[in-house]
Design a protein around this motif. Structure first.
Motif, mmCIF file in Angstrom:
data_model
loop_
_atom_site.group_PDB
_atom_site.id
_atom_site.type_symbol
_atom_site.label_atom_id
_atom_site.label_comp_id
_atom_site.label_asym_id
_atom_site.label_seq_id
_atom_site.Cartn_x
_atom_site.Cartn_y
_atom_site.Cartn_z
ATOM 1 N N LEU A 180 -3.857 78.581 79.025
ATOM 2 C CA LEU A 180 -3.749 77.566 77.976
ATOM 3 C C LEU A 180 -3.740 78.212 76.589
ATOM 4 C CD1 LEU A 180 -6.119 74.789 79.354
ATOM 5 C CD2 LEU A 180 -3.650 74.595 79.009
ATOM 6 N N HIS A 233 -0.319 79.549 75.975
ATOM 7 C CA HIS A 233 0.693 78.507 75.790
ATOM 8 C C HIS A 233 0.053 77.352 75.032
ATOM 9 C CE1 HIS A 233 3.246 80.688 78.651
ATOM 10 N NE2 HIS A 233 2.172 80.800 79.420
ATOM 11 N N ARG A 234 0.007 77.477 73.715
ATOM 12 C CA ARG A 234 -0.715 76.508 72.905
ATOM 13 C C ARG A 234 -0.086 75.116 72.963
ATOM 14 N NH1 ARG A 234 -4.873 78.478 69.853
ATOM 15 N NH2 ARG A 234 -5.337 76.251 69.782
ATOM 16 N N ASP A 235 1.210 75.023 73.275
ATOM 17 C CA ASP A 235 1.811 73.702 73.422
ATOM 18 C C ASP A 235 1.180 72.946 74.576
ATOM 19 O OD1 ASP A 235 3.002 75.672 75.101
ATOM 20 O OD2 ASP A 235 4.622 74.269 75.565
ATOM 21 N N GLN A 236 0.850 73.677 75.645
ATOM 22 C CA GLN A 236 0.188 73.050 76.783
ATOM 23 C C GLN A 236 -1.260 72.699 76.450
ATOM 24 O OE1 GLN A 236 1.849 72.162 79.622
ATOM 25 N NE2 GLN A 236 3.599 72.809 78.377
ATOM 26 N N TRP A 237 -1.892 73.559 75.666
ATOM 27 C CA TRP A 237 -3.261 73.273 75.203
ATOM 28 C C TRP A 237 -3.285 71.964 74.398
ATOM 29 C CZ3 TRP A 237 -7.976 76.235 75.291
ATOM 30 C CH2 TRP A 237 -8.981 75.730 74.448
ATOM 31 N N ASP A 238 -2.319 71.847 73.455
ATOM 32 C CA ASP A 238 -2.253 70.659 72.621
ATOM 33 C C ASP A 238 -1.939 69.415 73.451
ATOM 34 O OD1 ASP A 238 -2.784 72.208 70.412
ATOM 35 O OD2 ASP A 238 -0.663 72.479 69.899
ATOM 36 N N ALA A 239 -1.044 69.575 74.438
ATOM 37 C CA ALA A 239 -0.671 68.437 75.276
ATOM 38 C C ALA A 239 -1.873 67.945 76.081
ATOM 39 C CB ALA A 239 0.468 68.830 76.218
ATOM 40 N N SER A 273 -5.031 68.421 75.256
ATOM 41 C CA SER A 273 -6.044 67.915 74.323
ATOM 42 C C SER A 273 -5.746 66.497 73.879
ATOM 43 C CB SER A 273 -6.130 68.828 73.097
ATOM 44 O OG SER A 273 -6.499 70.141 73.468
ATOM 45 N N ASN A 274 -4.460 66.137 73.858
ATOM 46 C CA ASN A 274 -4.052 64.829 73.359
ATOM 47 C C ASN A 274 -3.841 63.793 74.455
ATOM 48 O OD1 ASN A 274 -4.030 65.778 70.699
ATOM 49 N ND2 ASN A 274 -1.947 66.579 70.942
#
Length: 222
Positions: free
Chosen positions: A197, A200-206, A208-209
Motif C-alpha cells: 500500500l 502504491h499510494r493510489d491504492q492506499w488512498d482508495a 482510506s476513502n
C-alpha cells in the motif's frame, strides 16, 4: 521436522488426503468463520491499543512494533489460548508464543543442531498443551450453543457421534498446523500488505476513502 515424532500419527487438516480432507474441510471452515466473528471486536481493540502506543514523531519498525504483536494477539484470541487472570501476566500465551517461534526456527534444515533440538522439544510441548486445551475448553462451557474458538470447535468436532468425528491425532495436529501456519502467515500478510500500500499510494488512498474488503481480498491472493 525436528525429531519427527509425529510422522506415525494421523495428519491434521493441512496435510490430509481425500476423501478425509473433503469431509473435514467444510466443518473446519465453519468453525473458523464462527471463531473469527466472535473475536473480531477483541482484535479491533488490540489494533487500537497497538496504534495508540506508537509515537508518530519517531521512526517505526513496523514488524516488531506492530505486525508481530498484532499477529500473535489475533492468533491467541481466535485459537482460544487463555489470557492471564486479572492482575496476573498472560503466562500461557507467552509460553505458546515461545514454543511456536522455536518450532518455526527449528524447521530450518540448515539451522544449528541446538536450534533444531529446541524446535523438536517445543513441538512436543505445544502438542501436549493443545491436546489438553481442547478438553479444558469443553469443560468450561459444555452447554455453549456453538464453538467460540477454534479449540472449542475442534473438541466438539471430535464427538464420535457427529461427522467427521476427528480422532485425537487429527485434533492435535490440526491445532498445531493453525499455530504454525496462522501465526507466521498473519504477520507476513500484515507486513507485505502495508508495504504494498505504501508503494502504491493510489491504492492506499482508495482504501482510506472507502471499504477495504477488496484490498484485503487482493492481499490474501498475493
Amino acid at each position: 521436522p525436528p525429531f519427527g515424532p509425529n510422522r506415525s500419527t494421523d495428519d491434521g487438516l493441512f496435510f490430509m488426503d481425500p476423501p478425509r480432507h473433503t469431509q473435514v474441510r467444510p466443518v473446519m471452515n465453519a468453525i473458523f468463520f464462527e471463531a473469527l466473528m466472535e473475536v473480531e471486536p477483541k482484535i479491533k481493540i488490540l489494533n487500537d491499543h497497538l496504534l495508540g502506543t506508537l509515537d508518530p514523531k519517531l521512526a517505526l519498525d513496523f514488524v516488531s512494533q506492530y505486525a508481530t504483536s498484532m499477529a500473535a494477539g489475533a492468533f491467541m484470541e481466535i485459537m482460544g489460548i487463555p489470557d492471564g487472570q486479572k492482575g496476573m501476566p498472560p503466562v500461557e500465551r507467552q509460553m505458546v508464543a515461545l514454543w511456536t517461534k522455536a518450532m518455526l526456527d527449528g524447521h530450518d534444515p540448515n539451522a544449528d543442531l541446538k536450534i533444531r533440538g529446541a524446535g523438536g522439544s517445543s513441538s512436543l510441548a505445544l502438542r501436549s498443551y493443545l491436546s489438553a486445551l481442547t478438553r479444558d475448553q469443553t469443560r468450561r462451557d459444555p452447554d455453549a450453543p456453538r464453538p467460540k474458538t477454534i479449540m472449542e470447535g475442534l473438541r466438539k468436532s471430535a464427538c464420535p457421534y457427529v461427522p467427521p468425528a476427528l480422532n485425537p491425532d487429527e485434533v492435535t495436529n490440526t491445532a498445531s498446523h493453525f499455530a504454525l501456519g496462522g501465526y507466521l502467515s498473519t504477520e507476513f500478510l500484515i507486513t507485505t500488505g502495508i508495504y504494498n500500500l505504501l508503494k502504491h499510494r493510489d491504492q492506499w488512498d482508495a482504501m482510506s476513502n472507502g471499504p477495504g474488503e477488496k484490498a484485503i481480498e487482493a492481499a490474501l491472493w498475493e
